[in-house]
Design a protein around this motif. Structure first.
Motif, PDB file in Angstrom:
ATOM      1  N   UNK A 429       0.847  -1.194   0.000  1.00  0.00           N
ATOM      2  CA  UNK A 429       0.000   0.000   0.000  1.00  0.00           C
ATOM      3  C   UNK A 429       0.877   1.236   0.000  1.00  0.00           C
ATOM      4  N   UNK A 430       0.312   2.349  -0.446  1.00  0.00           N
ATOM      5  CA  UNK A 430       1.023   3.617  -0.362  1.00  0.00           C
ATOM      6  C   UNK A 430       0.885   4.252   1.021  1.00  0.00           C
ATOM      7  N   UNK A 431      -0.051   3.777   1.837  1.00  0.00           N
ATOM      8  CA  UNK A 431      -0.159   4.372   3.179  1.00  0.00           C
ATOM      9  C   UNK A 431       0.708   3.608   4.174  1.00  0.00           C
ATOM     10  N   UNK A 432       1.319   4.366   5.083  1.00  0.00           N
ATOM     11  CA  UNK A 432       2.086   3.805   6.184  1.00  0.00           C
ATOM     12  C   UNK A 432       1.142   3.621   7.366  1.00  0.00           C
ATOM     13  N   UNK A 433       1.032   2.402   7.863  1.00  0.00           N
ATOM     14  CA  UNK A 433       0.163   2.137   9.003  1.00  0.00           C
ATOM     15  C   UNK A 433       0.744   2.761  10.273  1.00  0.00           C
ATOM     16  N   UNK A 434      -0.099   3.510  11.003  1.00  0.00           N
ATOM     17  CA  UNK A 434       0.269   4.054  12.301  1.00  0.00           C
ATOM     18  C   UNK A 434      -0.368   3.255  13.430  1.00  0.00           C
ATOM     19  N   UNK A 435      -1.643   2.933  13.282  1.00  0.00           N
ATOM     20  CA  UNK A 435      -2.349   2.221  14.361  1.00  0.00           C
ATOM     21  C   UNK A 435      -3.605   1.576  13.812  1.00  0.00           C
ATOM     22  N   UNK A 436      -4.068   0.575  14.513  1.00  0.00           N
ATOM     23  CA  UNK A 436      -5.355  -0.007  14.210  1.00  0.00           C
ATOM     24  C   UNK A 436      -6.450   0.863  14.807  1.00  0.00           C
TER      25      UNK A 436
END
Length: 439
Positions: A429-436
């Motif tokens: 994905x192009x988004x970086x996961x920060x948190x659920x």
């Protein structure tokens, strides 16, 4: 839990000099024998590595849009044992998004308020004199409940300029805790996503030492330390950092792959995961015993030729993907694709684990928070999981033939076309996961 006293270094806008002030203060206080814990407000990928180089302690992001109260408390608890906290804001002090997220709108003012850290405002006084006081006063009074430590005035042209600025600040009762003369040599090199990475700076320690000496000469360090404040926050031990997606994680780490949020890695380590760094740029293959290969973001568009020639890396990654999962974020996602076109229009073969083709020649700016609802599983999360993250890149998708990984929207709920991709056990994905979300 009672945290150490702290300060939020912020400014009216980006480009005011707060990173120079931040690094100078971190190093100066560390040189004085203090244990200083750095933090970064907001989703910046690059600054925490500079903070660590200046203070010798890992820096962590605090993000009121993406993080719930428990996660914020768990990250804030990383200041345990420190004598002082110094946090760096993002953009302008009150800048955030229009729609509330997990605990707020993502502004540095929210982080300062939650933690009880008074704001030290770095004000670029170029082109104004007494009027600088009006700007500072507006920031100090915009929220009367926000603690305000004072002002460091930056880029002051002359002793006369300083006298006029001080007259204005004295007239409105704002403490001036530093006056920094204009110095063209005290700047950090930049590129299209902001500062160059800490690992790429040729003389980083020397540069930070110069910032510290500059702050010692032109700021009141004892008064700045005395202005630090704190408040009781939730016990960080009751919060939980992100869980690891596997036990043995092969993590790409070099100049092309470096954008991983520190709290993510801290959570993985705290839960006992084994993180096994390797360098695709050095043509290293991931450890064959790893359970998961994770390619973080970075600058693959600047190293496309070297990555295309990294045959051992590509062969090892493809061998791993036959039986075990692979995930890529942003730059890592691009490398999982079929091809990457660089700024000169040259097409470079990537790993071809996804059908993605991206172009840095056809640049398009993508920036902002992202909310994602997974339509397929990815390492660490099941289909249906809701994630909060951030996207920041200039690349354009030319081809994306694989199934989407998620339904993605911006902070206001507007759909985003970059949905990520999934093929077999490979996701990106192009988004970086920060948190659920919802934790």
């Amino acid at each position: 839990m009672i945290d150490p006293p702290g300060l939020m270094i912020s400014a009216p806008s980006s480009g005011s000099g707060k990173t120079t002030v931040m690094l100078g203060l971190l190093r100066a206080f560390t040189e004085d024998g203090l244990s200083v814990q750095p933090f970064k407000s907001g989703p910046d990928y690059i600054d925490p590595a500079f903070h660590r180089a200046a203070a010798g302690r890992r820096s962590f992001n605090l993000d009121s849009w993406a993080m719930d109260a428990d996660l914020l408390a768990a990250i804030a608890a990383k200041a345990e044992g420190a004598d002082l906290v110094v946090a760096e804001g993002s953009m302008g002090l009150y800048d955030g998004v229009a729609t509330r997220g997990a605990t707020g709108w993502g502004s540095s003012a929210e982080t300062a308020d939650r933690m009880g850290w008074p704001v030290l405002l770095v004000l670029d006084a170029g082109g104004q004199a007494q009027s600088a006081a009006a700007t500072a006063l507006g920031f100090a009074r915009y929220r009367e409940d926000l603690p305000f430590a004072g002002v460091i005035v930056n880029r002051v042209a002359s002793p006369r300029h300083e006298r006029l600025i001080r007259l204005g600040m004295e007239g409105v009762g704002l403490p001036v805790l530093g006056v920094l003369p204009r110095r063209g040599d005290l700047t950090l090199p930049e590129r299209h996503l902001g500062l160059v990475q800490a690992v790429e700076h040729p003389d980083l320690d020397e540069a930070i030492a110069a910032y510290a000496a500059f702050l010692r000469a032109h700021a009141d360090l004892p008064a700045i330390r005395a202005a630090a404040g704190r408040r009781a926050v939730a016990d960080g031990k009751s919060g939980r950092l992100p869980r690891p997606p596997a036990q043995r994680i092969a993590l790409a780490q070099d100049a092309a792959f470096s954008f991983t949020y520190p709290h993510i890695l801290e959570g993985w380590r705290a839960a006992g995961a084994e993180i096994q760094p390797f360098s695709p740029l050095a043509d290293e293959a991931p450890d064959p015993a790893s359970d998961l290969v994770w390619l973080p973001g970075g600058y693959p568009e600047l190293h496309a030729g070297a990555l295309a020639a990294a045959t051992r890396f590509r062969s090892g990654l493809r061998q791993h993907a036959r039986t075990r999962p692979v995930h890529g974020e942003c730059g890592g996602y691009m490398v999982l694709g079929r091809a990457l076109i660089d700024k000169d229009g040259e097409r470079h073969r990537m790993t071809d684990l996804l059908g993605l083709v991206t172009s840095y020649e056809k640049r398009s700016f993508h920036l902002g928070y992202r909310a994602a609802a997974l339509t397929a599983p990815m390492p660490g999360f099941q289909a249906g999981a809701r994630l909060r993250g951030h996207e920041f890149h200039y690349s354009t998708i030319l081809e994306q033939p694989d199934a989407p990984l998620a339904r993605v929207s911006d902070a206001d709920g507007n759909p985003v076309a970059e949905t990520g991709s999934t093929r077999g056990g490979v996701t990106g994905s192009f988004f970086h996961v920060i948190a659920e979300a919802g934790r």
